[in-house]
Structure formats: C-alpha cells, structure tokens
Design an enzyme around this catalytic site. Sequence first.
Site, mmCIF file in Angstrom:
data_model
loop_
_atom_site.group_PDB
_atom_site.id
_atom_site.type_symbol
_atom_site.label_atom_id
_atom_site.label_comp_id
_atom_site.label_asym_id
_atom_site.label_seq_id
_atom_site.Cartn_x
_atom_site.Cartn_y
_atom_site.Cartn_z
ATOM 1 N N ASP A 103 0.871 -1.166 0.013
ATOM 2 C CA ASP A 103 0.003 0.047 0.048
ATOM 3 C C ASP A 103 0.808 1.373 0.094
ATOM 4 O O ASP A 103 0.422 2.193 -0.465
ATOM 5 C CB ASP A 103 -0.900 -0.017 1.244
ATOM 6 C CG ASP A 103 -1.906 1.002 1.131
ATOM 7 O OD1 ASP A 103 -2.290 1.506 -0.114
ATOM 8 O OD2 ASP A 103 -2.813 1.102 2.230
ATOM 9 N N CYS A 128 -3.855 6.494 -2.221
ATOM 10 C CA CYS A 128 -4.672 5.795 -3.105
ATOM 11 C C CYS A 128 -4.663 6.614 -4.395
ATOM 12 O O CYS A 128 -5.085 7.662 -4.315
ATOM 13 C CB CYS A 128 -6.001 5.728 -2.636
ATOM 14 S SG CYS A 128 -6.874 4.776 -3.905
#
Length: 310
Positions: free
Chosen positions: A18, A242
């Site tokens: 991530d 993101c």
Amino acid sequence: MRGDDVTRVTIVEVGLRDGLQNESVILPVEVKRRIAEGLIRAGVKEIEATSFVHPRWVPQLADAAELAAQLPREQGVRYRALVPNAKGLERALSTPIDEYAVFLSASETHNRKNINKSIDETYPVLAEVVERAQAAGKRVRGYVSTVFGCPYEGDVPVSQVVRMCERLIEMGVYEISLGDTIGVATPKKVKETLEVLLRHIPAERLAGHFHDTRGTALVNAYVSLEMGIRTLDGAFGGLGGCPYAPGASGNVATEDLVYFLEQEGIETGIDLETLCRVSVEVQKEIGRPLSSKVLQSVIATWSSVGKGES
C-alpha cells in the site's frame, strides 16, 4: 470500556504494498527484499508484500511474482498479497505467498474508479477468488475502502458497510480491514460506525486501516481499540495513499503506532529503533523524508548523539 483489557495489538505492515504503490520511484526487487528483511528483524510478523493486479495499473508492483520468490522466510512470519480477480489469483498461486487479500469500496463511485466495476459486479469476482484460494489452502483477508467517507460521494451509509462486510464474511474471509481511505474519519465517526458494525460482525473479525490525511489516524486507531478491535494496519514511515482517491495521503505510520501503543502499555512485538532503520533506508531510496513524526524524532536524536543513521 473494551479498551481496558488491551495488552497486545497485531500490526499488519502494509508499506511494501500500500505504501510503495503510491510512489513515483519504482524500487528494485533487491531493495524490497532488504526492506522485508529489516521488517522481520524489527519483529514484524504480518507483512503485506505486494499485489497481483495488472502491472499496467500499478507498475510499482509489476515485480510481484519475482519478489514473492525472493522474500526471506522465517518461522511465524506471514506474507500477504492483494489479489483482484481470477487472473491475479492464477499468478499468486504460482508463488509461495502465504495468504491473499481481496478488496472493494463501500461507495459505488470509488469502486468503479478503483476496480472498473459496480459493487454488485464485484461480489462474484471476489467470491470466485476466495473459493479458489481456500481450495488451495490459502486464507483470505478482505478490505473495504471508503468506509468513513468517499472523495466522490461524501458520507457512506453505515448500513451499506454492514451489508458489504456480511457478504465478505459469507464468502469466507477471515478478517475485514475497514479503510479510512481519504483520512476523513474522526473519533466520533469511528465510534459510531463501529457501534453499528459490531452488532453484526465480531470484533475479532475486524481491523482498522486509517490514513493520516488530516492528522487523525492515530487517535482513530486508538478509538478502534477502545471499541474492541485488536488488529491495525500501518505503513513504515507513513507511506501510502490511493491513486483513485484525490487528496488521500499516507497510512498511519507504523513507527507512530508502535511508539504510542508501547507507551500506553500495549505490546506490539516490534522494536522501534530497528523499524526506524528500515524507514531511513526507504527515505534514501525514494529521495525524500517520510512523514512519520516518530521516525523524524528518532533520526534527530541519533544525529544529536552522533549515532548517525546507518
């Protein structure tokens, strides 16, 4: 208060996946392997190492299979990889990765931006991945993004999150990580959301995944502990974000989590100084300081006592 009995928290380190997926610098496999070795030396047991999404979408993780084959193996350490669909699963099954994770968004718009499918279209895709993974002896974790707010739709009804979590549990995922993808959650929002969710899903099946866009990740994580959650996701140095959530910044820094929890008398099993040395190497590789406040404080202390960063 359920938080009174907290003595130990499991931290899932998501920085390799991530964190690095949001960086413009693409790190070589050998550097990622060294990061994994450092994390293990620091005592990290749960490592999300990569993602088997199509390399076109996340070029930073195009080396997933190669990295999986080179990750250091040590007793008690589990590696996880994100698997978006059947094609990704095929790639993952050819590697020694221990377990997988599936994902979808609680908001329709973000799900379409992130996966290019509606929520209803996503369910059968994930169900196939979970069924086939379990048939191969692999456990599967679930991620639900934009639980506390969406960059396109704003507030997300908690009833929608409940239905989604129930569907994932029915599929067979062992744990659901609740994502504050754009870092809009506040302690009040976290408490209210968990109060509803915990009427339907046991606390031991849930984890917290908080981004620090507005500086609330650490306190939100602590509130989740007070509500009975015992697993938290973190990223070394505070890396993350993101690509399909405008304005989202990094995850809560693992260093900040470890320091805070240990000072509160809650064990993590992670050695802070060793972890900081991992993040120092990452800073050098990506060419910029990382956002973790504890990391920068430790580096400053090392410099003041002539300890250096090596």
